[in-house]
Design a protein around this motif. Structure first.
Motif, mmCIF file in Angstrom:
data_model
loop_
_atom_site.group_PDB
_atom_site.id
_atom_site.type_symbol
_atom_site.label_atom_id
_atom_site.label_comp_id
_atom_site.label_asym_id
_atom_site.label_seq_id
_atom_site.Cartn_x
_atom_site.Cartn_y
_atom_site.Cartn_z
ATOM 1 N N LYS A 1 -15.816 -11.378 -1.382
ATOM 2 C CA LYS A 1 -14.680 -11.094 -1.603
ATOM 3 C C LYS A 1 -13.609 -11.894 -0.493
ATOM 4 O O LYS A 1 -12.878 -12.032 -0.573
ATOM 5 C CB LYS A 1 -14.507 -9.629 -1.806
ATOM 6 C CG LYS A 1 -13.074 -9.635 -1.929
ATOM 7 C CD LYS A 1 -12.220 -7.838 -1.372
ATOM 8 C CE LYS A 1 -11.421 -7.872 -0.900
ATOM 9 N NZ LYS A 1 -9.984 -8.510 -0.014
ATOM 10 N N GLU A 2 -14.712 -11.770 0.766
ATOM 11 C CA GLU A 2 -14.082 -12.034 2.031
ATOM 12 C C GLU A 2 -14.351 -14.292 1.952
ATOM 13 O O GLU A 2 -12.631 -14.476 2.448
ATOM 14 C CB GLU A 2 -14.532 -11.673 3.408
ATOM 15 C CG GLU A 2 -14.736 -10.211 3.694
ATOM 16 C CD GLU A 2 -15.069 -9.844 4.604
ATOM 17 O OE1 GLU A 2 -16.336 -10.175 4.907
ATOM 18 O OE2 GLU A 2 -14.951 -8.423 5.134
ATOM 19 N N ASP B 1 -11.291 -14.648 -0.242
ATOM 20 C CA ASP B 1 -9.948 -14.416 0.213
ATOM 21 C C ASP B 1 -9.946 -15.337 1.312
ATOM 22 O O ASP B 1 -9.001 -16.344 1.251
ATOM 23 C CB ASP B 1 -10.137 -13.412 1.044
ATOM 24 C CG ASP B 1 -9.897 -11.765 0.720
ATOM 25 O OD1 ASP B 1 -9.031 -12.145 -0.834
ATOM 26 O OD2 ASP B 1 -10.247 -11.569 0.984
ATOM 27 N N GLU C 1 -11.672 -0.553 -4.272
ATOM 28 C CA GLU C 1 -10.345 -0.366 -3.810
ATOM 29 C C GLU C 1 -10.706 -0.113 -1.487
ATOM 30 O O GLU C 1 -11.120 -0.581 -1.140
ATOM 31 C CB GLU C 1 -8.615 0.842 -3.099
ATOM 32 C CG GLU C 1 -8.337 0.035 -4.543
ATOM 33 C CD GLU C 1 -7.121 0.700 -5.064
ATOM 34 O OE1 GLU C 1 -6.049 -0.053 -5.939
ATOM 35 O OE2 GLU C 1 -6.783 1.909 -4.610
ATOM 36 N N PHE D 1 -14.101 -2.489 -0.629
ATOM 37 C CA PHE D 1 -13.610 -3.803 -0.423
ATOM 38 C C PHE D 1 -12.573 -3.476 1.182
ATOM 39 O O PHE D 1 -11.512 -4.210 1.344
ATOM 40 C CB PHE D 1 -12.951 -4.158 -1.856
ATOM 41 C CG PHE D 1 -13.320 -4.436 -2.651
ATOM 42 C CD1 PHE D 1 -14.318 -5.873 -2.015
ATOM 43 C CD2 PHE D 1 -13.834 -4.781 -3.890
ATOM 44 C CE1 PHE D 1 -15.366 -6.740 -2.873
ATOM 45 C CE2 PHE D 1 -14.876 -4.995 -5.273
ATOM 46 C CZ PHE D 1 -15.486 -6.166 -3.919
ATOM 47 N N GLY D 2 -12.035 -1.989 0.919
ATOM 48 C CA GLY D 2 -10.711 -2.048 2.451
ATOM 49 C C GLY D 2 -9.402 -2.725 1.603
ATOM 50 O O GLY D 2 -8.895 -3.940 2.903
ATOM 51 N N ASP D 3 -8.864 -2.599 0.427
ATOM 52 C CA ASP D 3 -8.034 -3.903 -0.077
ATOM 53 C C ASP D 3 -7.046 -2.677 -0.958
ATOM 54 O O ASP D 3 -7.889 -2.414 -1.996
ATOM 55 C CB ASP D 3 -8.155 -4.864 -0.115
ATOM 56 C CG ASP D 3 -7.545 -5.848 -0.586
ATOM 57 O OD1 ASP D 3 -6.472 -4.859 -1.355
ATOM 58 O OD2 ASP D 3 -7.930 -6.975 -1.121
ATOM 59 N N SER D 4 -6.652 -2.469 -1.310
ATOM 60 C CA SER D 4 -5.687 -1.823 -2.414
ATOM 61 C C SER D 4 -4.887 -2.288 -2.374
ATOM 62 O O SER D 4 -4.109 -1.953 -4.220
ATOM 63 C CB SER D 4 -5.253 -0.630 -1.362
ATOM 64 O OG SER D 4 -3.951 -1.022 -0.908
ATOM 65 N N ASN D 5 -4.976 -4.011 -2.810
ATOM 66 C CA ASN D 5 -4.263 -4.820 -3.196
ATOM 67 C C ASN D 5 -4.954 -5.794 -5.216
ATOM 68 O O ASN D 5 -4.813 -6.429 -5.218
ATOM 69 C CB ASN D 5 -3.542 -5.693 -2.613
ATOM 70 C CG ASN D 5 -2.277 -4.960 -1.924
ATOM 71 O OD1 ASN D 5 -1.692 -4.853 -2.046
ATOM 72 N ND2 ASN D 5 -2.054 -5.637 -0.923
ATOM 73 N N VAL D 6 -6.774 -5.092 -4.428
ATOM 74 C CA VAL D 6 -7.087 -5.469 -5.639
ATOM 75 C C VAL D 6 -6.552 -5.461 -7.167
ATOM 76 O O VAL D 6 -6.714 -4.252 -7.210
ATOM 77 C CB VAL D 6 -9.071 -5.505 -5.312
ATOM 78 C CG1 VAL D 6 -9.554 -6.215 -4.208
ATOM 79 C CG2 VAL D 6 -9.055 -3.720 -4.953
#
Length: 194
Positions: free
Chosen positions: A127-128, A131, A160, A163-168
């Protein structure tokens, strides 16, 4: 979106053999045994299209499947499988990186995550990487038919958090029940039209 005819167009083992075509592409990536082949077979309504195995690390190449003579579904080798020699793991990684970095025709990546496990360290790295290179992607949580109801309720927040991401964007998927098939097809259509 309806898919009528899907056929294997090319199998690639080395970056130099990646095909140069006018067709747009969507790719599927994830750790070994996450269900990439099962997902592709479900999308295509053809359960003999991509080889499915209970043995991780079966897909060792990049497989280009031509859909209705219009675009490619691209099956990438799984990552993170320890029983394969390090040299083979490195070859797969180099092949995947070459593909993802150099494809102008790549419109979206579907990053598959096992819903029972959540994102692994390798999934987070992928994912990183996506990005960093600005490659659009959607998360597909596979094997949701194997979750208990209580686990199912927490699935999106688990992914979420992992991945440390709430926008996925997360699409729950099951090859067994075909849940999520239409949602993945809608995302493919949207990506191809962008």
């Amino acid at each position: 979106m309806k898919i009528k005819n899907v056929k294997l167009y090319k199998t690639v083992y080395v970056p130099e053999d990646l095909p140069q075509t006018p067709y747009r592409e969507v790719a599927f990536v994830g750790r070994s045994n996450v269900g990439k082949s099962s997902l592709l077979n479900t999308l295509a309504n053809n359960f003999k299209l991509a080889k499915v195995s209970s043995e991780p690390g079966k897909t060792r190449s990049i497989n280009f499947f031509l859909v209705d003579g219009k675009f490619f579904l691209v099956d990438l080798p799984g990552y993170g499988f320890a029983k394969v020699p390090f040299s083979e793991q490195k070859r797969w990684r180099d092949l995947i990186e070459s593909y993802l970095k150099e494809r102008d025709t790549l419109k979206r990546v579907f990053l598959l995550v096992d819903s029972r496990v959540g994102p692994t360290e390798k999934d987070v790295q992928m994912k990183e990487w996506l990005d960093f290179y600005g490659i659009p992607y959607t998360i597909v949580a596979t094997k949701v038919d194997k979750l208990k109801k209580s686990e199912r309720v927490k699935l999106k927040s688990k992914i979420e958090k992992g991945f440390g991401d709430s926008n996925v964007t997360v699409i729950p998927f099951s090859a067994k029940t075909r849940e999520g098939r239409q949602e993945v097809l809608k995302e493919i259509k949207k990506a191809l039209e962008s």
